[in-house]
Design a protein around this motif. Structure first.
Motif, PDB file in Angstrom:
ATOM      1  N   PHE A 231       4.381  -5.179   4.512  1.00 30.05           N
ATOM      2  CA  PHE A 231       5.216  -4.116   3.954  1.00 30.05           C
ATOM      3  C   PHE A 231       6.186  -4.633   2.902  1.00 30.05           C
ATOM      4  CE2 PHE A 231       9.092  -1.610   3.850  1.00 30.05           C
ATOM      5  CZ  PHE A 231       8.610  -0.326   3.668  1.00 30.05           C
ATOM      6  N   LEU A 232       6.842  -5.749   3.187  1.00 32.29           N
ATOM      7  CA  LEU A 232       7.872  -6.259   2.285  1.00 32.29           C
ATOM      8  C   LEU A 232       7.311  -6.670   0.918  1.00 32.29           C
ATOM      9  CD1 LEU A 232      10.869  -6.659   2.113  1.00 32.29           C
ATOM     10  CD2 LEU A 232      10.640  -8.853   3.271  1.00 32.29           C
ATOM     11  N   PRO A 233       6.173  -7.371   0.844  1.00 29.91           N
ATOM     12  CA  PRO A 233       5.601  -7.651  -0.486  1.00 29.91           C
ATOM     13  C   PRO A 233       5.281  -6.376  -1.267  1.00 29.91           C
ATOM     14  CG  PRO A 233       4.586  -9.073   1.154  1.00 29.91           C
ATOM     15  CD  PRO A 233       5.423  -8.081   1.910  1.00 29.91           C
ATOM     16  N   ILE A 234       4.794  -5.340  -0.561  1.00 25.37           N
ATOM     17  CA  ILE A 234       4.501  -4.071  -1.227  1.00 25.37           C
ATOM     18  C   ILE A 234       5.794  -3.440  -1.736  1.00 25.37           C
ATOM     19  CG2 ILE A 234       3.544  -1.750  -0.934  1.00 25.37           C
ATOM     20  CD1 ILE A 234       1.814  -2.960   1.367  1.00 25.37           C
ATOM     21  N   ALA A 235       6.851  -3.518  -0.922  1.00 24.52           N
ATOM     22  CA  ALA A 235       8.136  -2.937  -1.312  1.00 24.52           C
ATOM     23  C   ALA A 235       8.728  -3.665  -2.518  1.00 24.52           C
ATOM     24  CB  ALA A 235       9.111  -2.986  -0.137  1.00 24.52           C
ATOM     25  N   ILE A 236       8.583  -4.982  -2.577  1.00 28.13           N
ATOM     26  CA  ILE A 236       9.100  -5.759  -3.704  1.00 28.13           C
ATOM     27  C   ILE A 236       8.312  -5.435  -4.978  1.00 28.13           C
ATOM     28  CG2 ILE A 236       9.356  -8.100  -4.635  1.00 28.13           C
ATOM     29  CD1 ILE A 236       9.948  -9.025  -1.768  1.00 28.13           C
ATOM     30  N   ASP A 237       6.996  -5.314  -4.849  1.00 28.08           N
ATOM     31  CA  ASP A 237       6.154  -4.934  -5.986  1.00 28.08           C
ATOM     32  C   ASP A 237       6.487  -3.514  -6.465  1.00 28.08           C
ATOM     33  OD1 ASP A 237       3.291  -5.206  -7.472  1.00 28.08           O
ATOM     34  OD2 ASP A 237       3.469  -3.228  -6.550  1.00 28.08           O
ATOM     35  N   ASP A 238       6.573  -2.580  -5.512  1.00 28.70           N
ATOM     36  CA  ASP A 238       7.018  -1.198  -5.743  1.00 28.70           C
ATOM     37  C   ASP A 238       6.134  -0.407  -6.710  1.00 28.70           C
ATOM     38  OD1 ASP A 238       8.734   0.879  -5.069  1.00 28.70           O
ATOM     39  OD2 ASP A 238      10.024   0.546  -6.812  1.00 28.70           O
TER      40      ASP A 238
ATOM     41  N   HIS B 170       2.532  -0.005  -5.761  1.00 30.61           N
ATOM     42  CA  HIS B 170       1.246   0.171  -5.091  1.00 30.61           C
ATOM     43  C   HIS B 170       1.377   0.947  -3.776  1.00 30.61           C
ATOM     44  CE1 HIS B 170       0.291  -3.037  -7.931  1.00 30.61           C
ATOM     45  NE2 HIS B 170      -0.969  -2.724  -7.776  1.00 30.61           N
ATOM     46  N   TRP B 171       2.237   1.980  -3.792  1.00 26.93           N
ATOM     47  CA  TRP B 171       2.345   2.816  -2.595  1.00 26.93           C
ATOM     48  C   TRP B 171       1.221   3.852  -2.636  1.00 26.93           C
ATOM     49  CZ3 TRP B 171       5.233   0.874   0.978  1.00 26.93           C
ATOM     50  CH2 TRP B 171       6.383   0.151   0.655  1.00 26.93           C
ATOM     51  N   ASN B 172       0.220   3.677  -1.809  1.00 30.61           N
ATOM     52  CA  ASN B 172      -0.901   4.610  -1.747  1.00 30.61           C
ATOM     53  C   ASN B 172      -1.565   4.509  -0.378  1.00 30.61           C
ATOM     54  OD1 ASN B 172      -2.557   2.233  -1.865  1.00 30.61           O
ATOM     55  ND2 ASN B 172      -2.387   2.278  -4.116  1.00 30.61           N
ATOM     56  N   MET B 173      -2.653   5.229  -0.190  1.00 33.43           N
ATOM     57  CA  MET B 173      -3.318   5.238   1.117  1.00 33.43           C
ATOM     58  C   MET B 173      -3.879   3.864   1.472  1.00 33.43           C
ATOM     59  SD  MET B 173      -3.943   6.830   3.835  1.00 33.43           S
ATOM     60  CE  MET B 173      -3.430   8.482   3.349  1.00 33.43           C
ATOM     61  N   THR B 174      -4.269   3.080   0.487  1.00 35.03           N
ATOM     62  CA  THR B 174      -4.773   1.730   0.760  1.00 35.03           C
ATOM     63  C   THR B 174      -3.708   0.880   1.434  1.00 35.03           C
ATOM     64  OG1 THR B 174      -6.202   1.848  -1.198  1.00 35.03           O
ATOM     65  CG2 THR B 174      -5.792  -0.333  -0.267  1.00 35.03           C
ATOM     66  N   THR B 175      -2.492   0.930   0.916  1.00 39.60           N
ATOM     67  CA  THR B 175      -1.417   0.122   1.499  1.00 39.60           C
ATOM     68  C   THR B 175      -1.054   0.611   2.898  1.00 39.60           C
ATOM     69  OG1 THR B 175       0.272   1.473   0.383  1.00 39.60           O
ATOM     70  CG2 THR B 175      -0.467  -0.513  -0.741  1.00 39.60           C
ATOM     71  N   VAL B 176      -1.086   1.928   3.103  1.00 45.45           N
ATOM     72  CA  VAL B 176      -0.792   2.471   4.432  1.00 45.45           C
ATOM     73  C   VAL B 176      -1.827   1.990   5.450  1.00 45.45           C
ATOM     74  CG1 VAL B 176      -0.670   4.588   5.818  1.00 45.45           C
ATOM     75  CG2 VAL B 176       0.420   4.504   3.565  1.00 45.45           C
ATOM     76  N   LEU B 177      -3.090   2.072   5.076  1.00 42.19           N
ATOM     77  CA  LEU B 177      -4.159   1.649   5.986  1.00 42.19           C
ATOM     78  C   LEU B 177      -4.126   0.138   6.221  1.00 42.19           C
ATOM     79  CD1 LEU B 177      -7.111   3.846   4.655  1.00 42.19           C
ATOM     80  CD2 LEU B 177      -6.002   4.048   6.895  1.00 42.19           C
TER      81      LEU B 177
END
Length: 280
Positions: A148-155, A157-164
């Protein structure tokens, strides 16, 4: 000499810190994240080294342990030194991502909260009495820091792929944590530590483990419909299959090497596989 080096590698938490490193690398690779990868990897490695050595420095009485506790009791100073080194380096790199301080502070707080009950004084001692979801909590911390944290730092790539992907990683880690809690359940009961594993009977624990692996399988398979290739999906599923096979073995064999090398290693095993495939 080989056994001494293996114990040093495992029981100083260098191995588990390396696992965290590989899991972040996989997150970056599969989700195409763009940020300062190197700085974050250093932060994760040393913060993991800090938190785990701090945890084991406080864990000298865990009777469910064998080789690790004996090793810990003779290397308290080393645990303290590694905790200090990990703290200094991770604090330095914390400020490399100061614009994301609120996300990083969440990781620091959650990591500290897991070991806080072992301080055994003041409000910290009471945490063990109310931490019913400690297995869920630990699995969430691992998913938060490595995914989660790398995705949050990138900010971006919030999509269904990241959720799954977050769901897939969390449920696999949770299944592995259930096995650890099963081994520790007698010690936890004697210590007054509450968790779902201390409440459930054998059948309930088996059902919880099966549900977690089912969630892992479904969320991982669903990634096929969101960008990831069939080969990637297969490689991601392999640790879940191995975890299912090892479950009845690990319920009877409480070897520290099985738990701290094989089971811990399963969290990052697919990372070793996917790192060699094209990034698509």
């Amino acid at each position: 000499m080989l056994k001494y080096l293996l114990d040093l590698f495992l029981f100083t938490s260098l191995f588990i810190a390396g696992c965290a490193l590989m899991m972040v690398i996989q997150t970056n690779q599969l989700l195409h994240l763009q940020y300062n990868h190197v700085a974050y990897l250093v932060f994760v490695f040393f913060s993991t080294l800090c938190s785990y050595n701090f945890h084991w420095y406080l864990s000298g009485d865990a009777t469910s342990e064998n080789a690790r506790i004996r090793w810990t009791q003779h290397h308290k100073t080393l645990h303290l030194a590694l905790t200090s080194i990990g703290t200094i380096v991770s604090v330095w790199y914390f400020f490399q991502f100061i614009e994301h301080w609120i996300w990083l502070a969440g990781a620091v707080f959650l990591t500290f909260l897991y070991s806080a009950p072992k301080l055994q004084y003041g409000p910290f001692a009471r945490l063990s009495k109310i931490a019913v979801g400690k297995t869920l909590f630990l699995a969430f911390v691992w998913m938060y820091v490595t995914t989660f944290l790398p995705i949050a730092i990138d900010d971006h790539h919030w999509n269904m792929t990241t959720v799954l992907f977050c769901t897939s990683r969390f449920t696999l880690i949770y299944a592995i944590c259930i096995i650890f809690d099963y081994r520790d359940r007698d010690y936890d009961k004697l210590s007054g530590i509450r968790s779902m594993i201390t409440y459930f009977d054998e059948r309930g624990i088996n059902n919880l483990f099966a549900a977690s692996l089912a969630g892992f399988a479904l969320s991982t398979l669903a990634l096929y419909f969101y960008e990831l290739s069939p080969l990637t999906i297969v490689l991601l599923l392999i640790p879940g299959v191995i975890t299912a096979v090892l479950y009845p073995v690990a319920k009877k064999n409480f070897s520290d090497y099985l738990y701290y090398f094989v089971l811990d290693g399963l969290m990052m095993f697919s990372s070793l596989l996917t790192i060699f495939i094209p990034n698509k």
